[in-house]
Every structure is written in structure tokens, then in C-alpha cells.
Design an enzyme around this catalytic site. Structure first.
Site, PDB file in Angstrom:
ATOM      1  N   ARG A  59       0.886  -1.198   0.154  1.00 47.74           N
ATOM      2  CA  ARG A  59       0.090   0.009  -0.087  1.00 47.74           C
ATOM      3  C   ARG A  59       0.964   1.268   0.138  1.00 47.74           C
ATOM      4  O   ARG A  59       0.499   2.176   0.611  1.00 47.74           O
ATOM      5  CB  ARG A  59      -0.808   0.034   1.149  1.00 47.74           C
ATOM      6  CG  ARG A  59      -1.671  -1.270   1.670  1.00 47.74           C
ATOM      7  CD  ARG A  59      -2.670  -1.788   0.171  1.00 47.74           C
ATOM      8  NE  ARG A  59      -3.674  -0.670  -0.002  1.00 47.74           N
ATOM      9  CZ  ARG A  59      -5.003  -0.743   0.488  1.00 47.74           C
ATOM     10  NH1 ARG A  59      -5.087  -1.571   1.478  1.00 47.74           N
ATOM     11  NH2 ARG A  59      -5.537   0.299   0.399  1.00 47.74           N
ATOM     12  N   ARG A  63      -2.890   6.950   0.050  1.00 46.27           N
ATOM     13  CA  ARG A  63      -3.086   7.012   1.656  1.00 46.27           C
ATOM     14  C   ARG A  63      -2.160   8.318   2.192  1.00 46.27           C
ATOM     15  O   ARG A  63      -2.778   9.354   2.486  1.00 46.27           O
ATOM     16  CB  ARG A  63      -2.868   5.953   2.039  1.00 46.27           C
ATOM     17  CG  ARG A  63      -3.225   4.665   1.566  1.00 46.27           C
ATOM     18  CD  ARG A  63      -4.261   4.025   2.473  1.00 46.27           C
ATOM     19  NE  ARG A  63      -3.889   2.756   3.135  1.00 46.27           N
ATOM     20  CZ  ARG A  63      -4.708   2.182   3.848  1.00 46.27           C
ATOM     21  NH1 ARG A  63      -5.744   2.517   4.327  1.00 46.27           N
ATOM     22  NH2 ARG A  63      -4.178   1.073   4.414  1.00 46.27           N
ATOM     23  N   ARG A  72      -5.407  12.392  -7.395  1.00 50.94           N
ATOM     24  CA  ARG A  72      -6.410  11.405  -7.267  1.00 50.94           C
ATOM     25  C   ARG A  72      -7.992  11.788  -7.654  1.00 50.94           C
ATOM     26  O   ARG A  72      -8.598  11.078  -8.335  1.00 50.94           O
ATOM     27  CB  ARG A  72      -6.421  10.669  -5.864  1.00 50.94           C
ATOM     28  CG  ARG A  72      -7.684  10.172  -5.254  1.00 50.94           C
ATOM     29  CD  ARG A  72      -7.759   8.546  -5.649  1.00 50.94           C
ATOM     30  NE  ARG A  72      -8.746   7.838  -4.824  1.00 50.94           N
ATOM     31  CZ  ARG A  72     -10.005   7.919  -4.956  1.00 50.94           C
ATOM     32  NH1 ARG A  72     -10.724   8.733  -5.504  1.00 50.94           N
ATOM     33  NH2 ARG A  72     -11.068   7.361  -3.749  1.00 50.94           N
ATOM     34  N   ASP A 108      -6.752  -2.804  -7.586  1.00 48.66           N
ATOM     35  CA  ASP A 108      -7.302  -3.260  -6.534  1.00 48.66           C
ATOM     36  C   ASP A 108      -7.870  -4.508  -6.464  1.00 48.66           C
ATOM     37  O   ASP A 108      -8.057  -4.884  -7.628  1.00 48.66           O
ATOM     38  CB  ASP A 108      -8.606  -2.352  -5.972  1.00 48.66           C
ATOM     39  CG  ASP A 108      -9.027  -2.588  -4.525  1.00 48.66           C
ATOM     40  OD1 ASP A 108      -8.561  -1.709  -3.383  1.00 48.66           O
ATOM     41  OD2 ASP A 108      -9.900  -3.458  -4.292  1.00 48.66           O
ATOM     42  N   TYR A 186     -15.109 -10.798   0.823  1.00 51.08           N
ATOM     43  CA  TYR A 186     -15.945  -9.389   0.564  1.00 51.08           C
ATOM     44  C   TYR A 186     -17.170  -9.789  -0.431  1.00 51.08           C
ATOM     45  O   TYR A 186     -18.458  -8.873  -0.034  1.00 51.08           O
ATOM     46  CB  TYR A 186     -15.027  -8.612  -0.476  1.00 51.08           C
ATOM     47  CG  TYR A 186     -13.904  -7.859   0.290  1.00 51.08           C
ATOM     48  CD1 TYR A 186     -14.289  -6.778   1.079  1.00 51.08           C
ATOM     49  CD2 TYR A 186     -12.656  -8.261   0.045  1.00 51.08           C
ATOM     50  CE1 TYR A 186     -13.293  -6.142   1.982  1.00 51.08           C
ATOM     51  CE2 TYR A 186     -11.755  -7.500   0.797  1.00 51.08           C
ATOM     52  CZ  TYR A 186     -11.837  -6.579   1.708  1.00 51.08           C
ATOM     53  OH  TYR A 186     -11.000  -5.850   2.248  1.00 51.08           O
TER      54      TYR A 186
HETATM   55  O1  CP3 Z   1       0.203   0.786  -2.925  1.00 49.65           O
HETATM   56  C1  CP3 Z   1      -0.940   0.742  -3.295  1.00 49.65           C
HETATM   57  O2  CP3 Z   1      -1.925   1.290  -2.544  1.00 49.65           O
HETATM   58  C2  CP3 Z   1      -1.118   0.086  -4.592  1.00 49.65           C
HETATM   59  C3  CP3 Z   1      -2.786  -0.062  -5.029  1.00 49.65           C
HETATM   60  C4  CP3 Z   1      -3.548  -1.003  -4.183  1.00 49.65           C
HETATM   61  C5  CP3 Z   1      -5.075  -0.380  -3.580  1.00 49.65           C
HETATM   62  N1  CP3 Z   1      -5.571  -1.688  -3.401  1.00 49.65           N
HETATM   63  C6  CP3 Z   1      -5.346   0.831  -4.005  1.00 49.65           C
HETATM   64  C7  CP3 Z   1      -6.483   1.272  -3.026  1.00 49.65           C
HETATM   65  C8  CP3 Z   1      -3.397  -2.111  -3.735  1.00 49.65           C
HETATM   66  C9  CP3 Z   1      -2.270  -3.212  -3.696  1.00 49.65           C
HETATM   67  C10 CP3 Z   1      -4.682  -2.835  -3.065  1.00 49.65           C
HETATM   68  C11 CP3 Z   1      -4.704  -4.085  -2.565  1.00 49.65           C
HETATM   69  C12 CP3 Z   1      -6.010  -4.508  -1.657  1.00 49.65           C
HETATM   70  N2  CP3 Z   1      -7.276  -3.850  -1.724  1.00 49.65           N
HETATM   71  C13 CP3 Z   1      -6.018  -5.362  -0.716  1.00 49.65           C
HETATM   72  C14 CP3 Z   1      -4.914  -6.153  -0.486  1.00 49.65           C
HETATM   73  C15 CP3 Z   1      -3.874  -5.483   0.463  1.00 49.65           C
HETATM   74  C16 CP3 Z   1      -4.139  -5.335   1.775  1.00 49.65           C
HETATM   75  O3  CP3 Z   1      -4.179  -4.198   2.157  1.00 49.65           O
HETATM   76  O4  CP3 Z   1      -4.300  -6.520   2.421  1.00 49.65           O
HETATM   77  C17 CP3 Z   1      -7.226  -5.377  -0.045  1.00 49.65           C
HETATM   78  C18 CP3 Z   1      -7.661  -6.173   1.146  1.00 49.65           C
HETATM   79  C19 CP3 Z   1      -8.066  -4.345  -0.715  1.00 49.65           C
HETATM   80  C20 CP3 Z   1      -9.536  -3.970  -0.614  1.00 49.65           C
HETATM   81  C21 CP3 Z   1      -9.482  -2.390  -0.121  1.00 49.65           C
HETATM   82  N3  CP3 Z   1      -9.545  -1.451  -0.945  1.00 49.65           N
HETATM   83  C22 CP3 Z   1      -9.273  -2.063   1.359  1.00 49.65           C
HETATM   84  C23 CP3 Z   1      -9.303  -2.764   2.225  1.00 49.65           C
HETATM   85  C24 CP3 Z   1      -9.273  -0.602   1.071  1.00 49.65           C
HETATM   86  C25 CP3 Z   1      -8.997   0.593   2.216  1.00 49.65           C
HETATM   87  C26 CP3 Z   1     -10.164   1.309   2.431  1.00 49.65           C
HETATM   88  C27 CP3 Z   1      -9.548   2.567   3.186  1.00 49.65           C
HETATM   89  O5  CP3 Z   1      -9.817   3.580   2.336  1.00 49.65           O
HETATM   90  O6  CP3 Z   1      -8.761   2.474   4.094  1.00 49.65           O
HETATM   91  C28 CP3 Z   1      -9.493  -0.179  -0.461  1.00 49.65           C
HETATM   92  C29 CP3 Z   1      -9.538   0.777  -0.957  1.00 49.65           C
HETATM   93  C30 CP3 Z   1      -8.058   1.477  -1.874  1.00 49.65           C
HETATM   94  N4  CP3 Z   1      -7.361   0.650  -2.500  1.00 49.65           N
HETATM   95  C31 CP3 Z   1      -7.539   2.737  -1.516  1.00 49.65           C
HETATM   96  C32 CP3 Z   1      -6.317   2.695  -2.333  1.00 49.65           C
HETATM   97  C33 CP3 Z   1      -5.129   3.515  -2.557  1.00 49.65           C
HETATM   98  C34 CP3 Z   1      -8.109   3.690  -0.532  1.00 49.65           C
HETATM   99  C35 CP3 Z   1      -7.878   5.156  -0.721  1.00 49.65           C
HETATM  100  C36 CP3 Z   1      -8.662   5.661  -1.881  1.00 49.65           C
HETATM  101  O7  CP3 Z   1     -10.031   5.135  -2.118  1.00 49.65           O
HETATM  102  O8  CP3 Z   1      -8.249   6.469  -2.400  1.00 49.65           O
END
Ligand code: CP3
Length: 387
Positions: A59, A63, A72, A108, A186
Site C-alpha cells: 500500500r 493514503r 487522485r 485493487d 468481500y
Molecule cells: O500501493 C497501493 O496502495 C497500490 C494499490 C492498491 C490498492 N489496493 C489501492 C487502494 C493495492 C495493492 C490494493 C490491494 C488491496 N485492496 C488489498 C490487499 C492488500 C491489503 O491491504 O491487505 C485489499 C484487502 C483491498 C481492498 C481494499 N480497497 C481496502 C481494504 C481498501 C481500504 C479502505 C480505506 O480507504 O482504508 C481499499 C481502498 C483502496 N484501494 C485505497 C487505495 C489507495 C484507499 C484510498 C482511496 O480510496 O483513494
């Protein structure tokens, strides 16, 4: 979109990198570059000797980065993922900022199921939400096979844009997918969950439907990951983020076969396969045997103990506690050095034990990268033997 030279040091040099403020691109002709396949990251994944321990952060995009929030825009993260120019920029931002040894595709784990129209969105601050959730055999019809070129052309275009930038610098791109269990959780729960009660109820109550669901999701993950590698990804990570909710026997019986089919389905591609889940200390030996080159370990199990559990056949990735990055620098430095020592210098990809926390100061992550790069793998190997 060019990545500055700080990010391109492929020589294991211990010199101070250019200052973080120096964002100017440097002509790549001045940079000693090794091919991606010979990069520290790819070499460490194959447990080959390295001149520095490679590091990236789960991640790492988004963030905590102000430039992420600026680029974004509003809306679902899925909208950003569907725009290759933007997704490529968001993939490259952490490479520039931190000097990590690998990029991870901005995507994602729910992209494939969303792309076949299952009814998935990602709510900011919450995560994936699914409406209506997966409940019965008829819901399998909502999961047709994924055709990556037709269903997710934007993913492949993003990879082409990113690798055009990173390949000349010798920096690998990691493609990724969600493992069948975590994606299924999910779909069944309808959103993030703490206990996975509905998921386990389906797993135990209707093993036939459970197996059919995981088989569909495994097929989608294989299709997606193969297409990502064909488009240029140099390694893949299969995230089974929430598999730690399961006992070893449930995992082995009800999840491992589908996970193994994903990893086996990639074996001929010749790229390292990384597998990771949170809270999987008890599952590590099973996961290590699923067909992987690299096993991700969260912060709960020290890497030397993880090594004891899985033997020498795989590289380990991890495992600084992400919360440590919020502590004063001397604490972060001491724990980073502890992780490096326990990792032993070879067959170790430095990472956090899970994703970057949103409140993390990006400068702390940049300093962690510098510290990892300044530490000689040979010294770690020697201290590991001595200790
Ligand atoms: O480095 C990176 O962030 C690369 C891109 C990436 C995202 N999701 C973008 C994202 C990656 C590698 C993921 C993987 C992902 N997504 C996982 C596996 C990794 C892990 O953390 O265990 C999981 C379980 C998800 C499902 C998911 N999507 C979650 C739990 C969330 C978080 C909700 C939050 O806002 O905290 C997301 C949303 C998400 N995916 C964001 C990003 C950058 C959050 C920010 C946004 O919406 O801009």
C-alpha cells in the site's frame, strides 16, 4: 512522469542519495542500470545473492502521500484505476518519493469482479462493498470468466505506461490479485468484516457451492495475473489478506486448493510469485507449499522464526510493524535493523508487515529505504550466523 535518479540507483551504493527535494529527472544515460530481471528485488525473490536488500511497501501508493491526494480527485478509487494516465502516475509516485526497489500496480483486488459486473464499489475509508452479496448457486452466474483484454484494458494500458518508464531504469513492477478466499469474503459479507461469519458459514454449510465459488475466483485471478505479466509486470503478489481468520485445517481443506491452482497457473511464466496474508503465522508452512518463490510475513512472527517454520525453500518478505513508522526515528531505525538481522541478508525482501498506515509521515518511509539500502547483506549474513 519521469522518475528521478534517486530511485534508479542500481549499484548498491552506500553514498547519501540526492536530497528528497531534488525531484528533477536525471538523464538515464548517467545511471548505471541493470535489467529488471537482474534487479535486487527480482534476485532476492529467487533467493539469489544481492548487493543490497531490496525494499518496497505494501500500500505504498496513496493514503499517506499528499501528491496522491492532489492527483487522485473525487470518486471511487475504481474510477482512478480505470484511467491509465492517472493510475500510472499513482503507481510511480511512491517510487519517486521513497526510492523503493519495486513499484506495485495501482489497482485493487476487486477490479476483476467489478469488471465482470458483480456489483462492487470501493467506499473511501471503508473498502469494498458488494450489493447484492453472494448468497446462492444462482449468484455464480454473476461471475463469468474474466477476459482481461476486453474487461480490464485499462489495467494493461497502465502496466504498459509504467513499464515504459521503469524498465529503462531497471525497476520492476509488481502485478497483483486477490486470492480466492479474500475476494470471496468481500462478495459474501457484502463489505469488510471482522469475523467472516457468513463466509465461514457458507464454507462449512455448502462445501460444493464454496468450492465452485473459489474455483471461479481462482480462474479470474489466473487470467488477470497472466495478462499483467504479459503486459510487463516482473513479479506478482497474490494477496490473501484475511486468510489468517482460518484454522490451519480449514485453510488446508477449503482454501489452499484454489490458491494453489492460481499459483500453479502462473508457474510457466518465469516470474517470482509472492503470497501474503495478515495473521497467518499458523498457516505459513501451508502457504509456503502453495507454489511460491516468496512468502510475505506480517509483523506478528519474527522473520527468523518464520524461516524456522517454512525452511529454506522460499524467500521471505516483511515485516516491520506499520505502526512502528509512527514512533520516533530511533525506534523505527532500531526495529528496521532488527528486521534486517532476522531476515539474514539473502532471500529477504524488506517490507512492512501490512500496508502503510494513512497517518504515516512519508519522510520516515524514505529514511527506512535509505537505512535498508545502507546495510550490507554480507554483514547481515555474518551477524545472523554469529547470533
Ligand atoms: O500501493 C497501493 O496502495 C497500490 C494499490 C492498491 C490498492 N489496493 C489501492 C487502494 C493495492 C495493492 C490494493 C490491494 C488491496 N485492496 C488489498 C490487499 C492488500 C491489503 O491491504 O491487505 C485489499 C484487502 C483491498 C481492498 C481494499 N480497497 C481496502 C481494504 C481498501 C481500504 C479502505 C480505506 O480507504 O482504508 C481499499 C481502498 C483502496 N484501494 C485505497 C487505495 C489507495 C484507499 C484510498 C482511496 O480510496 O483513494
Amino acid at each position: 512522469m519521469r522518475v528521478p535518479a534517486r530511485r534508479a540507483k542500481g549499484d548498491g551504493s552506500r553514498d547519501r542519495p540526492p536530497s528528497r527535494e531534488d525531484g528533477a529527472p536525471v538523464p538515464s544515460s548517467s545511471v548505471p542500470v541493470v535489467p529488471v530481471a537482474d534487479s535486487a528485488f527480482v534476485r532476492a525473490c529467487w533467493s539469489r545473492p544481492v548487493d543490497r536488500v531490496p525494499v518496497w511497501f505494501m500500500r505504498q501508493a496513496g493514503r499517506s502521500l499528499p501528491e496522491y491526494r492532489a492527483a487522485r480527485g473525487p470518486g471511487s478509487v475504481l474510477d482512478a484505476i480505470r484511467r491509465p494516465d492517472l493510475a500510472a502516475e499513482l503507481t510511480l509516485q511512491p517510487v519517486r518519493r521513497y526510492g523503493v526497489d519495486a513499484a506495485i500496480l495501482f489497482g485493487d483486488i476487486v477490479v476483476p469482479v467489478a469488471a465482470v459486473g458483480f456489483g462492487v464499489d470501493v467506499e473511501q475509508g471503508r473498502g469494498p462493498v458488494v450489493d447484492p452479496p453472494f448468497r446462492q448457486i444462482g449468484d455464480l452466474d454473476r461471475l463469468r470468466p474474466l477476459d482481461p483484454a476486453a474487461d480490464t484494458p485499462y489495467v494493461l494500458e497502465t502496466i504498459r505506461l509504467v513499464t515504459a518508464e521503469l524498465d529503462p531504469l531497471g525497476i520492476p513492477l509488481i502485478g497483483f490479485a486477490g486470492a480466492p478466499f479474500t475476494v470471496a469474503s468481500y462478495l459474501i459479507e457484502g463489505g469488510p468484516s471482522r469475523l467472516y461469519a457468513r463466509t465461514k458459514a457458507l464454507m462449512r454449510g455448502d462445501p460444493g457451492l464454496w468450492a465452485a465459488l473459489l474455483e471461479r475466483l481462482a480462474g479470474m485471478a489466473v487470467a488477470s495475473l497472466r495478462a499483467q505479466v504479459e503486459a510487463g509486470a516482473a513479479a506478482v503478489q497474490l494477496f490473501d489478506s484475511w486468510a489468517g481468520a482460518l484454522s490451519p485445517s480449514d485453510y488446508e481443506r477449503s482454501v489452499l486448493p484454489a490458491t494453489r491452482s492460481v499459483l500453479d497457473g502462473l508457474a510457466d511464466l518465469g516470474v517470482p510469485r509472492i503470497h501474503f496474508g495478515v495473521g497467518t503465522g499458523e498457516l505459513l508452512p501451508l502457504m509456503a507449499g502453495a507454489g511460491v518463490e516468496v512468502l510475505g510475513v506480517d509483523w506478528r512472527v519474527p522473520l527468523d522464526e518464520a524461516r524456522r517454520r517454512v525452511g529454506t525453500g522460499v524467500a521471505l518478505q516483511g515485516n516491520l510493524d506499520p505502526a512502528t513508522c509512527l514512533a520516533p526515528w530511533d525506534v523505527v531505525a532500531a526495529e528496521t535493523e532488527d528486521v534486517l538481522r532476522r531476515g539474514g541478508g539473502t532471500g529477504h525482501v524488506f517490507n512492512l508487515g501490512h500496508g502503510v498506515l494513512p497517518e504515516t509521515d512519508p519522510d520516515v518511509l524514505a529514511r527506512v529505504v535509505d537505512l535498508v539500502h545502507a546495510t550490507s547483506p554480507a554483514d547481515l549474513c555474518a551477524s545472523g550466523k554469529a547470533g
